[in-house]
Design an enzyme around this catalytic site. Structure first.
Site, mmCIF file in Angstrom:
data_model
loop_
_atom_site.group_PDB
_atom_site.id
_atom_site.type_symbol
_atom_site.label_atom_id
_atom_site.label_comp_id
_atom_site.label_asym_id
_atom_site.label_seq_id
_atom_site.Cartn_x
_atom_site.Cartn_y
_atom_site.Cartn_z
ATOM 1 N N ARG A 124 6.432 -6.558 10.008
ATOM 2 C CA ARG A 124 7.706 -6.916 9.376
ATOM 3 C C ARG A 124 7.790 -6.529 7.908
ATOM 4 N NH1 ARG A 124 6.860 -10.029 13.693
ATOM 5 N NH2 ARG A 124 4.758 -9.749 12.951
ATOM 6 N N THR A 125 6.796 -6.934 7.126
ATOM 7 C CA THR A 125 6.881 -6.748 5.668
ATOM 8 C C THR A 125 6.881 -5.264 5.313
ATOM 9 O OG1 THR A 125 5.651 -8.818 5.493
ATOM 10 C CG2 THR A 125 5.899 -7.522 3.481
ATOM 11 N N LYS A 138 -14.796 5.898 2.325
ATOM 12 C CA LYS A 138 -15.875 6.576 1.570
ATOM 13 C C LYS A 138 -16.317 5.742 0.376
ATOM 14 C CE LYS A 138 -13.467 10.850 2.644
ATOM 15 N NZ LYS A 138 -12.509 11.791 2.044
ATOM 16 N N ARG A 197 -0.189 -5.636 -0.343
ATOM 17 C CA ARG A 197 -0.715 -6.674 0.562
ATOM 18 C C ARG A 197 -2.226 -6.520 0.598
ATOM 19 N NH1 ARG A 197 1.213 -8.681 6.453
ATOM 20 N NH2 ARG A 197 2.791 -9.572 5.079
ATOM 21 N N HIS A 243 3.318 -15.284 -0.571
ATOM 22 C CA HIS A 243 4.084 -14.239 0.129
ATOM 23 C C HIS A 243 5.542 -14.442 -0.300
ATOM 24 C CE1 HIS A 243 5.318 -11.334 2.951
ATOM 25 N NE2 HIS A 243 4.816 -11.816 4.077
HETATM 26 N N1 CP Z 1 5.787 -12.399 8.312
HETATM 27 C C1 CP Z 1 4.988 -11.359 8.006
HETATM 28 O O1 CP Z 1 4.505 -11.217 6.882
HETATM 29 O O2 CP Z 1 4.813 -10.484 9.036
HETATM 30 P P1 CP Z 1 3.913 -9.156 8.964
HETATM 31 O O3 CP Z 1 2.479 -9.615 8.789
HETATM 32 O O4 CP Z 1 4.153 -8.451 10.265
HETATM 33 O O5 CP Z 1 4.367 -8.372 7.775
#
Ligand code: CP
Length: 304
Positions: A54-55, A82, A104, A132
């Site tokens: 999603r993100t 590496k 992320r 998040h």
């Molecule tokens: N909700 C969320 O962060 O989903 P993803 O891990 O798929 O990005």
């Protein structure tokens, strides 16, 4: 505002500004050609050290809807294999002249380091069990779209809260907009220290179910050890799963949310996830305009 690293850094007005701007960008996405030239010439670097559907995809879609270019880095197939460090990877991508990083990473704090090393705007796309912020913004947007307000709503967040960056950030956003939050889960999956978090806690989902406007379900985050903290999955399902039977006891207007990915049959029955009470696909869809709003504000410096 240079970065979006934590919901803690935003006040109520700043959160509402993102929601209002996302509402305007939803109008763009509804057009026959869902694109505006607002970020033409900008490049968004997506740096995803942890898996995401999603993100990552919604940042990609949001950037392109604003006419920005996108560079995507994932460790698989990269020089991380590496031995290249996070710092050197950041400096390498930085040398290719992106305008902004979305980061992320499994380690809490990693987006702050990327901000320091790169000197560029950074959006936290999820760091460990910490924050998040864009998930929190899309969650409160979804709540406000559905209920017409956030103030005064009662929200139960259920499941593996200790290991959840979503629980932490979405709680903060809900509280800043005036909602009341209760955490429900096994004691071992509640945070160790909730001193000033301002939440109620319970280990009895059935007691709370009939009193809330929203039930926000979380999956067990096995990648952060969440599966080791209760005796058996069957016992967990018996006490904390939002089954079809339990969903019947919700208030008539109550709605169900989940950040995804869902583990159907564990924290939520498939029939509940797909029911008219579910806001899950609306949450996913709202990820695009909210991320457009974040990219636009950070890259243009324009504020209300
Ligand atoms: N909700 C969320 O962060 O989903 P993803 O891990 O798929 O990005």
């Amino acid at each position: 505002m240079k970065h979006l690293l934590s919901i803690e850094d935003l006040d109520r007005g700043e959160i509402e500004d993102f929601l209002d701007l996302a509402g305007e960008f939803s109008g763009v996405l509804d057009r026959e050609v869902p694109k505006v030239p607002a970020l033409r010439g900008k490049t968004v670097a997506l740096m995803f050290y942890e898996d995401s559907t999603r993100t990552r995809l919604s940042f990609d879609r949001a950037a392109k809807a604003l006419s920005a270019d996108v560079m995507t880095f994932t460790p698989g197939g990269s020089s991380v294999a590496k031995g290249e460090s996070l710092k050197d990877t950041t400096l390498t991508i930085r040398a290719m002249s992106p305008s902004l990083f979305v980061v992320r990473h499994r380690s809490p704090g990693a987006p702050w380091r990327v901000a320091e090393w790169s000197g560029l705007p950074v959006v936290n796309g999820g760091d460990g069990a910490h924050q998040h912020p864009t998930q929190a913004l899309l969650d409160v947007l979804t709540v406000r779209d559905h209920f017409g307000k956030v103030d005064g709503l009662k929200v139960a967040i259920v499941g593996d809260i200790r290991n959840s960056r979503v629980a932490r950030s979405t709680t903060q956003a809900l509280q800043k907009l005036g909602a009341e939050v209760t955490y429900i889960g096994p004691r071992t999956l509640l945070p160790f220290d909730m001193g000033d978090w301002g939440v109620e806690t319970s280990s009895n989902l059935d007691e709370v179910l009939g009193e809330v406007d929203i039930v926000y379900m979380l999956r067990i985050q096995r990648e952060r050890g969440g599966g080791d903290d209760f005796p058996s999955v069957m016992e967990y399902i018996n006490r904390f799963s939002l089954t079809e039977e339990r969903a019947k006891r919700l208030l008539p207007h109550a709605m169900v949310m989940h950040p995804g990915p869902m583990n159907r049959g564990i924290e939520i029955d498939a029939s509940v996830a797909d029911s008219e009470r579910s806001l899950v696909t609306k949450q996913v869809a709202n990820g695009i305009p909210i991320r457009m709003a974040v990219l636009f504000r950070l890259l243009t410096g324009e504020t209300k």
